[in-house]
Every structure is written in C-alpha cells, then in structure tokens.
Design a protein around this motif. Sequence first.
Motif, PDB file in Angstrom:
ATOM      1  N   PHE A  15       0.783  -1.180  -0.008  1.00  0.00           N
ATOM      2  CA  PHE A  15       0.029  -0.059  -0.009  1.00  0.00           C
ATOM      3  C   PHE A  15       0.950   1.234   0.035  1.00  0.00           C
ATOM      4  CE2 PHE A  15      -2.631   3.042   2.121  1.00  0.00           C
ATOM      5  CZ  PHE A  15      -3.797   3.114   1.248  1.00  0.00           C
ATOM      6  N   PRO A  16       0.704   2.372  -0.841  1.00  0.00           N
ATOM      7  CA  PRO A  16       1.511   3.389  -1.111  1.00  0.00           C
ATOM      8  C   PRO A  16       1.618   4.366   0.218  1.00  0.00           C
ATOM      9  CG  PRO A  16      -0.689   3.780  -2.086  1.00  0.00           C
ATOM     10  CD  PRO A  16      -0.535   2.426  -1.609  1.00  0.00           C
ATOM     11  N   ALA A  17       2.053   3.866   1.421  1.00  0.00           N
ATOM     12  CA  ALA A  17       2.168   4.674   2.593  1.00  0.00           C
ATOM     13  C   ALA A  17       3.493   4.214   3.105  1.00  0.00           C
ATOM     14  CB  ALA A  17       0.980   4.730   3.369  1.00  0.00           C
ATOM     15  N   ALA A  18       4.227   4.980   3.755  1.00  0.00           N
ATOM     16  CA  ALA A  18       5.521   4.564   4.441  1.00  0.00           C
ATOM     17  C   ALA A  18       5.395   3.539   5.220  1.00  0.00           C
ATOM     18  CB  ALA A  18       6.070   6.002   5.040  1.00  0.00           C
ATOM     19  N   PHE A  40       9.353  -3.206  -7.328  1.00  0.00           N
ATOM     20  CA  PHE A  40       8.837  -2.867  -5.934  1.00  0.00           C
ATOM     21  C   PHE A  40       7.555  -1.786  -6.412  1.00  0.00           C
ATOM     22  CE2 PHE A  40       9.339  -2.962  -1.284  1.00  0.00           C
ATOM     23  CZ  PHE A  40       8.128  -2.325  -0.960  1.00  0.00           C
ATOM     24  N   ILE A  41       6.480  -2.156  -6.292  1.00  0.00           N
ATOM     25  CA  ILE A  41       5.204  -1.378  -6.688  1.00  0.00           C
ATOM     26  C   ILE A  41       4.720  -0.903  -5.043  1.00  0.00           C
ATOM     27  CG2 ILE A  41       2.992  -1.184  -7.213  1.00  0.00           C
ATOM     28  CD1 ILE A  41       3.494  -3.874  -8.654  1.00  0.00           C
ATOM     29  N   THR A  42       4.804   0.643  -5.047  1.00  0.00           N
ATOM     30  CA  THR A  42       4.247   1.281  -4.092  1.00  0.00           C
ATOM     31  C   THR A  42       4.167   2.825  -4.505  1.00  0.00           C
ATOM     32  OG1 THR A  42       4.535   1.844  -1.647  1.00  0.00           O
ATOM     33  CG2 THR A  42       6.471   1.840  -3.045  1.00  0.00           C
ATOM     34  N   GLY A  43       4.002   3.848  -3.704  1.00  0.00           N
ATOM     35  CA  GLY A  43       3.751   5.250  -3.861  1.00  0.00           C
ATOM     36  C   GLY A  43       4.819   6.127  -4.253  1.00  0.00           C
ATOM     37  N   SER A  44       4.575   6.896  -5.175  1.00  0.00           N
ATOM     38  CA  SER A  44       5.859   7.887  -5.711  1.00  0.00           C
ATOM     39  C   SER A  44       6.529   8.464  -4.669  1.00  0.00           C
ATOM     40  CB  SER A  44       5.172   8.863  -6.601  1.00  0.00           C
ATOM     41  OG  SER A  44       4.296   9.830  -5.882  1.00  0.00           O
ATOM     42  N   GLU A  45       6.099   8.870  -3.753  1.00  0.00           N
ATOM     43  CA  GLU A  45       7.136   9.414  -2.569  1.00  0.00           C
ATOM     44  C   GLU A  45       8.076   8.488  -2.033  1.00  0.00           C
ATOM     45  OE1 GLU A  45       3.533   8.079  -0.229  1.00  0.00           O
ATOM     46  OE2 GLU A  45       3.949   8.853  -2.151  1.00  0.00           O
ATOM     47  N   LEU A  46       7.908   7.307  -2.240  1.00  0.00           N
ATOM     48  CA  LEU A  46       8.775   6.347  -1.718  1.00  0.00           C
ATOM     49  C   LEU A  46       9.793   5.858  -2.577  1.00  0.00           C
ATOM     50  CD1 LEU A  46       5.974   4.166   0.211  1.00  0.00           C
ATOM     51  CD2 LEU A  46       7.470   5.974   1.184  1.00  0.00           C
ATOM     52  N   LYS A  47       9.820   6.221  -3.753  1.00  0.00           N
ATOM     53  CA  LYS A  47      10.738   6.243  -4.945  1.00  0.00           C
ATOM     54  C   LYS A  47      12.069   6.152  -4.608  1.00  0.00           C
ATOM     55  CE  LYS A  47      11.679   6.991  -9.888  1.00  0.00           C
ATOM     56  NZ  LYS A  47      11.509   7.792 -10.975  1.00  0.00           N
ATOM     57  N   PRO A  48      12.692   7.219  -4.066  1.00  0.00           N
ATOM     58  CA  PRO A  48      14.022   7.261  -3.816  1.00  0.00           C
ATOM     59  C   PRO A  48      14.564   6.210  -2.772  1.00  0.00           C
ATOM     60  CG  PRO A  48      13.075   9.311  -3.500  1.00  0.00           C
ATOM     61  CD  PRO A  48      12.029   8.168  -3.818  1.00  0.00           C
ATOM     62  N   PRO A  61      -0.532   4.527  -8.532  1.00  0.00           N
ATOM     63  CA  PRO A  61      -0.927   6.050  -8.292  1.00  0.00           C
ATOM     64  C   PRO A  61      -2.066   6.320  -7.319  1.00  0.00           C
ATOM     65  CG  PRO A  61      -2.009   4.893 -10.276  1.00  0.00           C
ATOM     66  CD  PRO A  61      -1.074   3.796  -9.479  1.00  0.00           C
ATOM     67  N   TRP A  62      -2.343   5.447  -6.744  1.00  0.00           N
ATOM     68  CA  TRP A  62      -3.621   5.529  -5.639  1.00  0.00           C
ATOM     69  C   TRP A  62      -3.118   6.744  -4.605  1.00  0.00           C
ATOM     70  CZ3 TRP A  62      -8.508   5.278  -4.782  1.00  0.00           C
ATOM     71  CH2 TRP A  62      -8.948   5.273  -3.780  1.00  0.00           C
ATOM     72  N   ASP A  87     -11.380   0.557  -1.746  1.00  0.00           N
ATOM     73  CA  ASP A  87     -11.268   1.576  -2.957  1.00  0.00           C
ATOM     74  C   ASP A  87      -9.991   1.608  -3.594  1.00  0.00           C
ATOM     75  OD1 ASP A  87     -13.957   1.920  -2.258  1.00  0.00           O
ATOM     76  OD2 ASP A  87     -13.804   3.891  -1.926  1.00  0.00           O
ATOM     77  N   SER A  88      -9.058   1.339  -3.079  1.00  0.00           N
ATOM     78  CA  SER A  88      -7.506   1.300  -3.947  1.00  0.00           C
ATOM     79  C   SER A  88      -7.253   0.144  -4.825  1.00  0.00           C
ATOM     80  CB  SER A  88      -6.546   1.393  -3.078  1.00  0.00           C
ATOM     81  OG  SER A  88      -6.285   0.236  -2.294  1.00  0.00           O
TER      82      SER A  88
END
Length: 455
Positions: A15-18, A40-48, A61-62, A87-88
């Motif tokens: 899930f795209p949260a830290a 690894f699939i997750t949120g964009s802010e975790l990319k680095p 993109p959720w 809903d995600s």
Amino acid sequence: MASTKSKPIVVATAFPAAGHAAGLTKISAYLVQNGYTVYFITGSELKPGIEKTGAQFIENPWDWEKVHASRPADADVMWDLRHLFADSTHDSHRVLKDTLERVRREYPDREVLLLHESLSCSLSPFAYGAPLPEGYTSFPKVINFHTSINITEDGSVPPFGPGIPYDPTPENLALWKQMAGGFKAVTGSVVTHWEGIHKTLGTTRPITGGLFDFIFDLGDVTVFAASPSLDYPMSNPSPRMRFIGGLPLQRPDAKFVYPTWWPTITANAALPAGSPDKKKVVFVTQGTAHLDYDDLLLPTIKTLGDRSDLIVVATLGVRGATLKTSDGAPAPIPANTLVIDYLAYDALLPYADVFVTNAGYGGFMHGIMNGVPMVLAGTVADKAEVSARAEWIGVGVNLRTQKATEEAIRAAVEKVLSEEEGPKFKAKALELKKENEDLDSLNAFEGIIAELTGR
C-alpha cells in the motif's frame, strides 16, 4: 522449465504509504544484496528509498492522502478499510497485473514470486478468480507480509479493536466469542463493498469468511516480522502464519546529517552511569499518520518541561513541520526539550531510556528492536491493540487513550524510570530485543522463499 535452483524474480507490492512499505523495503534490500531481481510497487514519494535498495520502482498512483483528507471527523476503522483500502483495489490490481506481465515478457523462463503487503489491495481479485496476467498458466507463489499485530478472527483472543486486556477466563472466552460474532456483522458491509469492486475486475467467486480472515488468507504463507511472544497465544493458529522476528535496525548511514543539538545527546551518553550530571532521555513521537500533537506530543513536553534531570527529544514525523498548538500558534519549547521535524527512530532510540509513542506498530517494533521500555497512547486503527500487547508482555505502560493527560503521561514516565519498577521494564525490553534478534528475520524470510519455490 526453469531450474529449481534459479532464484525467482521477485515482485513486491505495498500500500502506497511509508508505514506499509517499510518492512518490505528492508527485505527487498536484503534480497537484492543476495542476488535477487526485485520489482517494487508502491507510492511515488517512496521511490528514492526503493531505488536505494537496488529494486526496480513501479508507481502505484492511488492517492490515499487525498482520500484521507476527506475523512469525516467521526470516521472509524471501517471507513478506512472501505475507502482508503478497498477503494484502492482498482489502481493497485491494474499495476500489479501490468507488472507481472512485464516480468513475464522480460524473464519468460524464470519463476516469479510475489511479496504482498497484506493491505496492498492488489492481489485479492486474482485470489477470487479474476483473469490471470498474460503469460501465466497459474498464479505465482505468494508471501503475504503483515505490518501489524495478528488480527485473525480467533475466539481464543480478544476481538480486534478496543484493546481488551488478554485474560482468557471461561467468562471472557464466552464474551469474546459473542463479540466476534457482532464484529463480523459490522465488517460485513466492508466485505460486501469489496466484493462489488471484485466483480468489476472479473472475479468468479465470492469472498469467504470474515474480513480479517479474507485479508490474511491471500498468500501461501502470512509473515509477521516479530517474535511469537509479542502476540497473544491462539488455540487454533493458522498453519500459514510465520513469525520471523523483528527486522534489523537501520542505523543512519555516512550521509546522514545529524541535528545541531546532537552533541548534547552523545555527551550525555558518554557520562559514567553514576554521574550526577547524567540525564535520562525521553523520546516522544506522534507517529507519521495521526498527527494531532495535542494528543500526546505537546502534553509530554509540557508535563516534563520542569524536569532538569531529563532530556526530552520530540520528533514531529513530517519533514519541514513546525510544532504548533491547536490554535496554530508556535508551541513553547521547554529548556530541557529538543524538537526536530523528522528523525529516524533508530538514530535516537539507542540513547533513550523511555519511548513515549502513539502506539503505531512500526514504532512499537523499533522500541522492541532497540530494547527500550515504552509509554503508549493510541486508540485509532490498531493502536489500542498494540498498546494492550505492550502492557501484557511487560514492556510498557498503556495509557488507554488517544488524548493523554499530562498527569497520566508524567506518572507513566516516572513509573518506567523509577528505581522500583524501571529495572523490570528494561529487563523485559532487552529480553525481547535478544529474542527477536536471535530469530534472524531476513535469513528466515529467505528460508520461506526457498520453501515455497523448492530451491
């Protein structure tokens, strides 16, 4: 046919949260270092952070933060499960399907393994009959990785939610069973909502069992990064459950920039144990998601502000944040208190004598792995349950509230630091630290991969 000795291609999804991605990020780093190829699939802010591990980052993109911003003031965990997570499913499932198809094109003869954070919400349509990704005749083996306590619906433990103390008397067991039945009725609407989303994605089977069993039954195994003694014993545990011990600490690397006040911490730590100048260190956090500083952080620094024998360190959980009161005014900072916007827990906890935390499971496990006694205050999401377990195992004081009073915080900190009771809290914290380290979580995780893939 790929050789059984070949390492599988690993697809991880969280899930795209830290807080949801942190555990699998550590595991992915270990796997890459040991020769695995990881997507690894997750949120964009975790990319680095993902790319730092050597894994290939894939964006989900959720926008859960946008959804969370519309959360009603009286919303409960059922609202979260319905709107933040269920809903995600459309976005998460599509990205997982696309990634699995990409991996099959790039590695047509290699086995694929899915590492699925339990609330990723991407796998469940496949588990209930949605069409397989192109290039697959069967779905890959799945390790379901859970980032919190065990929430399997078992009548031998208190039902999830209110943080009921664990006391398995015959009367309590009967009550828990009755409550569990009521809980299934409450969660039934979430299951129905999720099922409706599934149908739009081509599922052919209804969701069976209760909501939490549905979440836990998605993988071939469900992994907890904790030792078994950190959770209540169950009379009928699922054979899928594996406790691998807490994940290793992540100390700051050479590029880490310490705050300007850091010498205050290290100089204090260097003083001999009996020195009258040596101060106890209290580390307080409001976590990274439920950030009402009036709940715990502000009352802590206020009630301990007159203690010249303490150093209080407060982290705000968000880079660039400043500490303000509920009316938006800058909060007064006592002379004994150091405040920072964001600080890795594993940097400060080795110096801490007590950890005052809002009972997020990630923070709780950082306390365990650093051997630090805790004071816990939280009731939203899983926090009441985390606090109850900390109290049960004897590693912390449970304040049983979301908004802690200054008096309760002060009494709890004094209890953990007292000459009478402090040593037993510290001894239990160190015992649990060693227990979890001895399980060697990363090596155990790779052992599960070997078991599932027959290597």
